[in-house]
Scaffold this motif. Structure first.
Motif, PDB file in Angstrom:
ATOM      1  N   MET A   1      14.390  16.311   4.975  1.00 31.14           N
ATOM      2  CA  MET A   1      14.709  16.226   3.667  1.00 31.14           C
ATOM      3  C   MET A   1      14.803  14.871   3.162  1.00 31.14           C
ATOM      4  O   MET A   1      14.364  14.581   2.178  1.00 31.14           O
ATOM      5  N   VAL A   2      15.386  13.923   4.153  1.00 33.61           N
ATOM      6  CA  VAL A   2      15.296  12.632   3.790  1.00 33.61           C
ATOM      7  C   VAL A   2      13.750  12.169   3.776  1.00 33.61           C
ATOM      8  O   VAL A   2      13.681  11.289   2.919  1.00 33.61           O
ATOM      9  N   PHE A   3      13.047  12.497   4.932  1.00 31.62           N
ATOM     10  CA  PHE A   3      11.682  12.046   4.979  1.00 31.62           C
ATOM     11  C   PHE A   3      11.058  12.460   3.698  1.00 31.62           C
ATOM     12  O   PHE A   3      10.181  11.674   2.975  1.00 31.62           O
ATOM     13  N   VAL A   4      10.957  13.789   3.277  1.00 33.34           N
ATOM     14  CA  VAL A   4      10.299  14.140   2.015  1.00 33.34           C
ATOM     15  C   VAL A   4      11.094  13.432   0.588  1.00 33.34           C
ATOM     16  O   VAL A   4      10.275  13.155  -0.144  1.00 33.34           O
ATOM     17  N   ALA A   5      12.105  13.122   0.477  1.00 35.68           N
ATOM     18  CA  ALA A   5      12.833  12.356  -0.600  1.00 35.68           C
ATOM     19  C   ALA A   5      11.940  11.138  -0.456  1.00 35.68           C
ATOM     20  O   ALA A   5      11.715  10.454  -1.472  1.00 35.68           O
ATOM     21  N   GLY A   6      11.787  10.367   0.809  1.00 33.55           N
ATOM     22  CA  GLY A   6      11.170   9.098   0.897  1.00 33.55           C
ATOM     23  C   GLY A   6       9.716   9.078   0.393  1.00 33.55           C
ATOM     24  O   GLY A   6       9.418   8.338  -0.384  1.00 33.55           O
ATOM     25  N   MET A   7       8.974  10.287   0.993  1.00 33.44           N
ATOM     26  CA  MET A   7       7.751  10.402   0.255  1.00 33.44           C
ATOM     27  C   MET A   7       7.538  10.438  -0.966  1.00 33.44           C
ATOM     28  O   MET A   7       6.682  10.034  -1.587  1.00 33.44           O
ATOM     29  N   ILE A   8       8.446  11.468  -1.630  1.00 32.58           N
ATOM     30  CA  ILE A   8       8.673  11.446  -3.325  1.00 32.58           C
ATOM     31  C   ILE A   8       8.565   9.864  -3.901  1.00 32.58           C
ATOM     32  O   ILE A   8       8.181   9.680  -4.769  1.00 32.58           O
ATOM     33  N   PHE A   9       9.524   9.182  -3.330  1.00 28.79           N
ATOM     34  CA  PHE A   9      10.059   8.044  -3.737  1.00 28.79           C
ATOM     35  C   PHE A   9       8.768   7.034  -3.724  1.00 28.79           C
ATOM     36  O   PHE A   9       8.175   6.312  -4.515  1.00 28.79           O
ATOM     37  N   GLY A  10       7.864   7.170  -2.512  1.00 29.36           N
ATOM     38  CA  GLY A  10       6.746   6.232  -2.112  1.00 29.36           C
ATOM     39  C   GLY A  10       5.766   6.818  -3.060  1.00 29.36           C
ATOM     40  O   GLY A  10       4.841   5.867  -3.783  1.00 29.36           O
ATOM     41  N   ILE A  11       5.507   7.977  -3.446  1.00 28.04           N
ATOM     42  CA  ILE A  11       4.443   8.553  -4.657  1.00 28.04           C
ATOM     43  C   ILE A  11       4.769   7.722  -5.792  1.00 28.04           C
ATOM     44  O   ILE A  11       3.978   7.416  -6.541  1.00 28.04           O
ATOM     45  N   LEU A  12       5.858   7.859  -6.305  1.00 34.88           N
ATOM     46  CA  LEU A  12       6.346   7.343  -7.545  1.00 34.88           C
ATOM     47  C   LEU A  12       6.463   5.879  -7.554  1.00 34.88           C
ATOM     48  O   LEU A  12       5.849   5.413  -8.804  1.00 34.88           O
ATOM     49  N   VAL A  13       6.675   5.200  -6.612  1.00 31.15           N
ATOM     50  CA  VAL A  13       6.356   3.768  -6.793  1.00 31.15           C
ATOM     51  C   VAL A  13       4.810   3.368  -6.587  1.00 31.15           C
ATOM     52  O   VAL A  13       4.387   2.581  -7.242  1.00 31.15           O
ATOM     53  N   PHE A  14       3.942   4.312  -5.896  1.00 33.54           N
ATOM     54  CA  PHE A  14       2.620   4.018  -6.039  1.00 33.54           C
ATOM     55  C   PHE A  14       2.077   4.083  -7.446  1.00 33.54           C
ATOM     56  O   PHE A  14       1.224   3.475  -7.826  1.00 33.54           O
ATOM     57  N   GLY A  15       2.473   5.360  -8.135  1.00 30.09           N
ATOM     58  CA  GLY A  15       2.158   5.621  -9.652  1.00 30.09           C
ATOM     59  C   GLY A  15       2.636   4.580 -10.506  1.00 30.09           C
ATOM     60  O   GLY A  15       1.790   4.103 -11.262  1.00 30.09           O
ATOM     61  N   GLU A  16       3.644   3.932 -10.127  1.00 29.76           N
ATOM     62  CA  GLU A  16       4.081   2.590 -10.710  1.00 29.76           C
ATOM     63  C   GLU A  16       3.286   1.432 -10.740  1.00 29.76           C
ATOM     64  O   GLU A  16       3.020   0.801 -11.690  1.00 29.76           O
ATOM     65  N   MET A  17       3.021   1.123  -9.491  1.00 31.25           N
ATOM     66  CA  MET A  17       2.216   0.183  -9.170  1.00 31.25           C
ATOM     67  C   MET A  17       0.742   0.331  -9.320  1.00 31.25           C
ATOM     68  O   MET A  17      -0.072  -0.851  -9.268  1.00 31.25           O
ATOM     69  N   PHE A  18       0.161   1.440  -9.350  1.00 32.56           N
ATOM     70  CA  PHE A  18      -1.229   1.732  -9.477  1.00 32.56           C
ATOM     71  C   PHE A  18      -1.913   0.862 -10.571  1.00 32.56           C
ATOM     72  O   PHE A  18      -3.124   0.394 -10.274  1.00 32.56           O
ATOM     73  N   PRO A  19      -1.464   0.369 -11.837  1.00 32.91           N
ATOM     74  CA  PRO A  19      -2.144  -0.258 -12.650  1.00 32.91           C
ATOM     75  C   PRO A  19      -2.597  -1.684 -12.007  1.00 32.91           C
ATOM     76  O   PRO A  19      -3.656  -2.446 -12.509  1.00 32.91           O
ATOM     77  N   GLY A  20      -1.436  -2.280 -11.474  1.00 36.83           N
ATOM     78  CA  GLY A  20      -1.881  -3.752 -10.735  1.00 36.83           C
ATOM     79  C   GLY A  20      -2.638  -3.375  -9.578  1.00 36.83           C
ATOM     80  O   GLY A  20      -3.404  -4.572  -9.269  1.00 36.83           O
ATOM     81  N   ILE A  21      -2.783  -2.484  -9.086  1.00 37.18           N
ATOM     82  CA  ILE A  21      -3.642  -2.330  -7.708  1.00 37.18           C
ATOM     83  C   ILE A  21      -4.941  -1.456  -7.761  1.00 37.18           C
ATOM     84  O   ILE A  21      -5.450  -1.132  -6.892  1.00 37.18           O
ATOM     85  N   GLU A  22      -5.298  -1.136  -8.912  1.00 33.67           N
ATOM     86  CA  GLU A  22      -6.436  -0.271  -9.374  1.00 33.67           C
ATOM     87  C   GLU A  22      -7.599  -0.845  -8.922  1.00 33.67           C
ATOM     88  O   GLU A  22      -8.555  -0.004  -8.214  1.00 33.67           O
ATOM     89  N   ASN A  23      -7.893  -2.420  -8.916  1.00 33.23           N
ATOM     90  CA  ASN A  23      -9.107  -2.705  -8.663  1.00 33.23           C
ATOM     91  C   ASN A  23      -9.255  -2.603  -7.192  1.00 33.23           C
ATOM     92  O   ASN A  23     -10.341  -2.542  -6.618  1.00 33.23           O
ATOM     93  N   PHE A  24      -8.253  -2.996  -6.314  1.00 33.88           N
ATOM     94  CA  PHE A  24      -8.352  -2.741  -4.869  1.00 33.88           C
ATOM     95  C   PHE A  24      -8.478  -1.170  -4.382  1.00 33.88           C
ATOM     96  O   PHE A  24      -9.186  -1.003  -3.601  1.00 33.88           O
ATOM     97  N   PHE A  25      -7.722  -0.375  -5.180  1.00 39.09           N
ATOM     98  CA  PHE A  25      -7.771   0.999  -4.864  1.00 39.09           C
ATOM     99  C   PHE A  25      -9.394   1.454  -4.936  1.00 39.09           C
ATOM    100  O   PHE A  25      -9.717   2.351  -4.184  1.00 39.09           O
ATOM    101  N   ASN A  26     -10.175   0.916  -5.921  1.00 42.91           N
ATOM    102  CA  ASN A  26     -11.410   1.360  -6.135  1.00 42.91           C
ATOM    103  C   ASN A  26     -12.480   0.424  -5.547  1.00 42.91           C
ATOM    104  O   ASN A  26     -13.551   0.525  -5.625  1.00 42.91           O
ATOM    105  N   SER A  27     -11.976  -0.724  -4.641  1.00 41.45           N
ATOM    106  CA  SER A  27     -12.954  -1.359  -3.939  1.00 41.45           C
ATOM    107  C   SER A  27     -13.687  -0.754  -2.804  1.00 41.45           C
ATOM    108  O   SER A  27     -13.094  -0.046  -2.134  1.00 41.45           O
ATOM    109  N   GLY A  28     -14.684  -1.545  -2.164  1.00 36.27           N
ATOM    110  CA  GLY A  28     -15.186  -0.975  -1.069  1.00 36.27           C
ATOM    111  C   GLY A  28     -15.947   0.518  -1.199  1.00 36.27           C
ATOM    112  O   GLY A  28     -15.933   1.162  -0.130  1.00 36.27           O
TER     113      GLY A  28
END
Length: 149
Positions: free
Chosen positions: A111-138
């Motif tokens: 349950m703690v792991f899944v909560a951390g996974m959801i937290f990571g998903i939310l952090v990624f979603g918030e960070m995405f505009p700043g890392i979008e160029n890297f995300f689409n690279s290569g």
């Protein structure tokens, strides 16, 4: 109807994972210490079986492989994402699927792991505009082993 079939297959898969012991973090983490190779054997067998099954189903005309969705390959972002996911797997002892199996059986660490996974998903979603160029690279297009080799 396909959602019902997918739900039933998902439940059956979860039961199979739990019966195989893959709902326990110690079994999964021991894979990374090379003390129990059960996970590798089962997953490799499942992947090869699915590949062979899809191939023969396409040969007899039951499955049209051109309709199977393949994700696009962005090599460096996928490698970084794999390292991050692998670290989470080692630290938490679960992968996303097995963590849900463990949650269904009432394991607190899962349950703690899944909560951390959801937290990571939310952090990624918030960070995405700043890392979008890297995300689409290569970008390499859709790469399969036969087309690569």
């Amino acid at each position: 109807m396909s959602l019902i079939v997918a739900f039933v297959i998902g439940i059956a898969f979860g039961i199979a994972l739990e019966k195989g012991g893959f709902g326990r973090a110690t079994i999964l983490a021991s894979q990374f210490y090379f003390t129990n190779m059960r996970v590798l054997k089962v997953m490799f067998t499942a992947i090869v079986t699915a590949m062979i099954g899809l191939y023969f189903l396409s040969v007899i005309g039951f499955v049209d492989l051109s309709l199977v969705y393949l994700t696009q390959t962005n090599l460096l972002p996928m490698a970084v994402g794999g390292l991050i996911a692998g670290l989470g797997f080692i630290i938490g002892g679960y992968c996303p699927g097995t963590s849900m199996v463990a949650v269904a059986t009432g394991k607190i660490d899962a349950m703690v792991f899944v909560a951390g996974m959801i937290f990571g998903i939310l952090v990624f979603g918030e960070m995405f505009p700043g890392i979008e160029n890297f995300f689409n690279s290569g970008f390499m297009g859709t790469v399969t082993l036969p087309s690569y080799f």
